[in-house]
Design a protein around this motif. Structure first.
Motif, short mmCIF file in Angstrom:
data_model
loop_
_atom_site.label_atom_id
_atom_site.label_comp_id
_atom_site.label_asym_id
_atom_site.label_seq_id
_atom_site.Cartn_x
_atom_site.Cartn_y
_atom_site.Cartn_z
N MET A 119 -12.61 2.51 -13.58
CA MET A 119 -12.42 2.71 -12.16
C MET A 119 -11.17 1.94 -11.74
O MET A 119 -10.90 0.85 -12.24
CB MET A 119 -13.64 2.18 -11.40
CG MET A 119 -13.57 2.44 -9.92
SD MET A 119 -14.94 1.77 -8.96
CE MET A 119 -16.34 2.42 -9.81
N ARG A 120 -10.43 2.52 -10.81
CA ARG A 120 -9.27 1.82 -10.25
C ARG A 120 -9.02 2.30 -8.84
O ARG A 120 -9.39 3.43 -8.47
CB ARG A 120 -8.03 2.00 -11.12
CG ARG A 120 -7.40 3.38 -11.07
CD ARG A 120 -6.19 3.47 -12.01
NE ARG A 120 -5.46 4.69 -11.77
CZ ARG A 120 -4.38 4.78 -10.99
NH1 ARG A 120 -3.90 3.72 -10.41
NH2 ARG A 120 -3.76 5.93 -10.81
N PHE A 121 -8.40 1.46 -8.02
CA PHE A 121 -8.07 1.81 -6.65
C PHE A 121 -6.96 2.86 -6.66
O PHE A 121 -5.99 2.73 -7.40
CB PHE A 121 -7.61 0.56 -5.90
CG PHE A 121 -7.31 0.81 -4.45
CD1 PHE A 121 -8.33 0.96 -3.53
CD2 PHE A 121 -6.00 0.90 -4.02
CE1 PHE A 121 -8.05 1.20 -2.20
CE2 PHE A 121 -5.71 1.14 -2.69
CZ PHE A 121 -6.74 1.28 -1.78
N ALA A 122 -7.08 3.91 -5.84
CA ALA A 122 -6.13 5.02 -5.87
C ALA A 122 -5.15 5.02 -4.70
O ALA A 122 -3.94 5.00 -4.91
CB ALA A 122 -6.88 6.35 -5.90
N HIS A 123 -5.65 5.07 -3.46
CA HIS A 123 -4.74 5.12 -2.32
C HIS A 123 -5.44 4.75 -1.02
O HIS A 123 -6.66 4.73 -0.95
CB HIS A 123 -4.06 6.50 -2.17
CG HIS A 123 -4.98 7.59 -1.72
ND1 HIS A 123 -5.58 8.46 -2.59
CD2 HIS A 123 -5.40 7.96 -0.48
CE1 HIS A 123 -6.32 9.32 -1.91
NE2 HIS A 123 -6.24 9.03 -0.62
N SER A 145 2.53 3.97 -11.59
CA SER A 145 1.15 4.42 -11.73
C SER A 145 0.21 3.63 -10.84
O SER A 145 -1.01 3.74 -10.97
CB SER A 145 0.69 4.33 -13.19
OG SER A 145 0.75 2.98 -13.62
N GLY A 146 0.75 2.83 -9.94
CA GLY A 146 -0.07 2.01 -9.05
C GLY A 146 -0.61 2.79 -7.86
O GLY A 146 -0.36 3.99 -7.72
N PRO A 147 -1.36 2.11 -7.01
CA PRO A 147 -1.93 2.77 -5.84
C PRO A 147 -0.84 3.20 -4.87
O PRO A 147 0.28 2.69 -4.90
CB PRO A 147 -2.82 1.69 -5.22
CG PRO A 147 -2.29 0.40 -5.73
CD PRO A 147 -1.69 0.69 -7.07
N HIS A 195 3.73 -2.44 -8.06
CA HIS A 195 2.71 -1.81 -8.89
C HIS A 195 3.24 -0.71 -9.81
O HIS A 195 2.46 -0.05 -10.48
CB HIS A 195 1.59 -1.23 -8.02
CG HIS A 195 0.83 -2.28 -7.29
ND1 HIS A 195 -0.15 -3.05 -7.88
CD2 HIS A 195 0.93 -2.72 -6.02
CE1 HIS A 195 -0.64 -3.90 -7.00
NE2 HIS A 195 0.00 -3.73 -5.87
#
Length: 148
Positions: A1-5, A64-66, A61
């Protein structure tokens, strides 16, 4: 899981995204979006939803970061300005090198001051310098720097 936007529903997505690009060095993540259809209505719970906008890569980030998703819906509804003590989402924060310089640049690009630059020593962490202001559409932003 990762933060998207995080999404900002803007009156004018182009103007607001330009502010975040100028002041916070966000980068466009193409393509620009022009979305509508039953699939969007089903997901949002709206009827005949239509939106345009863009995702902005947030600083620090990489590619590929948020992102900050700034969209304008064809039909928008105004709400009262949110204050820092309202329930729900109230602000986004950016860590900056120089609070005063960033604040002045933001104010010169359409931001409105909410508070004043404040410093607070946090035991075993460092000294926090921060301030709250509104972007050109009234969303609250905090900028902060740490002296450790």
């Amino acid at each position: 899981m990762r933060f998207a936007h995080t999404n900002i529903a803007a009156k004018d997505w182009k103007r607001l995204s330009d502010f975040y690009i100028k002041v916070f060095n966000c980068k466009k993540k193409l393509p620009e979006r022009n979305l509508s259809g039953d699939w969007l209505d089903q997901a949002t719970g709206l009827t005949n939803a239509r939106l345009t906008g863009i995702h902005l890569l947030l600083p620090g980030h990489g590619t590929s970061g948020p992102t900050l998703e700034i969209f304008t819906y064809e039909d928008v509804y105004e709400r009262k300005p949110v204050m820092a003590n309202c329930t729900g989402y109230t602000h986004i924060a950016f860590e900056v090198d120089d609070v005063e310089t960033t604040l002045n640049y933001a104010l010169n690009n359409g931001a409105k001051l909410l508070g004043k630059v404040t410093e607070k020593k946090i035991e075993n962490v460092g000294t926090l310098k921060f301030v709250y202001f509104r972007d050109p559409e009234g969303n609250i932003i905090e900028i902060q720097s740490w002296d450790k």
